[in-house]
Design an enzyme around this catalytic site. Structure first.
Site, short mmCIF file in Angstrom:
data_model
loop_
_atom_site.label_atom_id
_atom_site.label_comp_id
_atom_site.label_asym_id
_atom_site.label_seq_id
_atom_site.Cartn_x
_atom_site.Cartn_y
_atom_site.Cartn_z
N HIS A 50 0.83 -1.20 0.00
CA HIS A 50 0.00 0.00 0.00
C HIS A 50 0.87 1.26 0.00
CE1 HIS A 50 -3.81 -2.18 1.72
NE2 HIS A 50 -3.39 -2.67 0.56
N GLU A 52 1.25 3.71 2.13
CA GLU A 52 1.99 3.99 3.36
C GLU A 52 3.26 3.16 3.43
OE1 GLU A 52 -2.44 3.87 4.68
OE2 GLU A 52 -1.21 3.15 2.99
#
Length: 359
Positions: A50, A52
Site C-alpha cells: 500500500h 503507506e
C-alpha cells in the site's frame, strides 16, 4: 502546517495507480519533516504494498518517523488482507501525527484504522481535501456506501437520434454510428471498468466481443441478461477472451469462465443484479445497451455517469430511437464525433416511453 498542500501532493501521487490498483482504492502518501517532503509513495498495483508502506520504505534512515507527519489520502487499513495492516506499521515506526483525507467505507476498515492510531497515542487529523479524495475514488466509495457497482451508461446516436436501423442489417458495419476515434475511446473506458453489461437483443443482433481489443488493457467481465437462455453458445460473448456472467431465469451454474446466475423475473431485476454484482465484488460497470436496458437504469435513477456519442454527419432517417435523456448543451469532440458526458450531480434526465422489453 499547510495540510492542504501536502494532501494535494499525495492525491497527485494516488492517481498514478489507475487502473492497476482496482478493486482497491487509489491511495497516495507523503511524509513531511518540517516543511520538506522527505518520502512519498502510492499504491501501485492490486496485491502489492500500500501507499503507506511504499512511502515508509522510501524514508531515509537518517530521518526519524517521530519527527515527521504522515499524510495519506485514505484512512490506513487495519486488517490483514493481501498485505499487513498499514495502521500497525505506522504505529510500530513511531509516527506521532497522521493526516488523512477521510474514512475508508470498506467495512473491514471503516474507522478501525483511525481508532487503532488514536489508541496508540497518535494525533489523527482527518477531513483534509476530503471532497477531492472522494471524487478520486468515486467508484470505490459508491460500491461500499451504496452496495452496488458504479454505473456508466453509454450509447451512440446518429444526427437524427437513432441508435440502430430496424431491422439490424446483416452487415454490422452498416449499423456502426461512431468512427474509429470514438470506438477507441470506448474501448479505453472498457479497460477501466470491471464489468460491461448489455441486453439479450444487443448480443443477438450485434454478436459483440465486448473486449478492449482496440486498446491495451484488461478485458472486463462480460455481463448480459438472457432470461430464457436464447443466445447460442457459439456467439462471441461466450468465447474465452473474458469471463462472462449470464443473468437468466433458468439455472445457477459455473463452468470454466462462464457463470449463470438465476434471477426471479417476477421481482425487480436490477435490484437483484445490484445484489449479485456486489457479492461478486464488481465495483464498476459500463452499460452499453440496448435501449430498454439503458432506459431501465435511467428510469430507476440507477446511474453515475452517462456518455452519449453522436455522429453529427450521419442520418438513418428511421430506426430505433436512443434512450430518452436530456443532453446538456456542451460537448467535447472525439475525432469528428460529439461526446456528451454527464455526471449524476450535474443534470436530471428526462425519461420517456420505454422501448419493448428485452429481458
Amino acid at each position: 502546517m499547510n495540510h492542504e498542500y501536502y494532501m494535494q501532493q499525495a492525491l497527485t501521487l494516488a492517481r498514478m495507480g489507475w487502473p492497476q490498483v482496482a478493486p482497491n482504492p487509489l491511495v497516495g502518501c507523503v511524509i513531511v519533516k518540517g516543511t520538506e517532503i522527505v518520502a512519498s509513495g502510492y499504491h501501485e498495483q492490486y496485491g502489492k504494498p500500500h501507499a503507506e508502506v511504499n512511502a515508509i520504505s522510501a524514508l531515509p534512515g537518517s530521518v526519524s518517523p517521530s519527527d515527521c507527519i504522515l499524510y495519506v489520502t485514505l484512512e490506513p487499513c487495519a486488517h490483514h488482507g493481501k498485505t499487513p495492516p498499514c495502521a500497525e506499521l505506522i504505529i510500530n515506526k513511531g509516527f506521532k501525527t497522521v493526516v488523512t483525507a477521510g474514512r475508508d467505507p470498506n467495512p473491514l476498515v471503516a474507522g478501525k484504522g483511525t481508532e487503532m492510531l488514536k489508541e496508540a497515542g497518535i494525533t489523527v487529523i482527518t477531513g483534509i481535501l476530503e471532497k477531492q479524495a472522494r471524487e478520486l475514488n468515486k467508484r470505490f466509495m459508491c460500491f461500499f456506501e451504496e452496495k452496488r457497482p458504479y454505473y456508466l451508461l453509454k450509447w451512440a446516436i446518429t444526427a437524427d437520434g437513432v441508435i440502430s436501423k430496424i431491422p439490424p442489417p446483416k452487415n454490422r458495419e452498416e449499423n456502426w454510428i461512431t468512427r474509429r476515434e470514438a470506438q477507441e475511446y470506448v474501448h479505453g473506458i472498457r479497460a477501466e471498468v470491471m464489468g460491461i453489461f448489455v441486453g439479450k437483443n444487443t448480443v443477438l443482433y450485434d454478436n459483440p466481443h465486448l473486449t478492449t481489443r482496440l486498446v491495451k488493457g484488461k478485458n472486463p467481465v462480460r455481463i448480459f441478461i438472457d432470461r430464457k437462455l436464447e443466445v447460442p453458445d457459439t456467439f462471441n460473448i461466450y468465447n474465452r477472451e473474458a469471463q462472462t456472467i449470464v443473468f437468466n431465469g433458468v439455472k445457477d451454474e459455473q463452468k470454466d469462465h462462464i457463470r449463470w446466475i438465476k434471477l426471479d423475473f417476477d421481482k425487480d431485476v436490477l435490484s437483484q443484479v445490484n445484489e449479485k454484482l456486489y457479492d461478486l465484488q464488481i465495483q464498476s460497470v459500463l452499460v452499453e445497451g440496448g435501449a430498454f436496458l439503458v432506459n431501465e437504469f435511467v428510469k430507476k435513477d440507477l446511474w453515475d455517469e452517462v456518455l452519449v456519442f453522436q455522429n453529427p454527419d450521419l442520418y438513418f432517417n428511421e430506426g430505433l430511437k436512443g434512450p430518452v435523456f436530456a443532453l446538456k448543451n456542451s460537448f467535447e469532440l472525439v475525432g469528428n464525433d460529439k461526446l456528451f458526458h454527464h455526471f449524476k450531480n450535474e443534470a436530471l434526465p428526462a425519461v420517456g416511453p420505454l422501448e419493448k422489453e428485452i429481458f
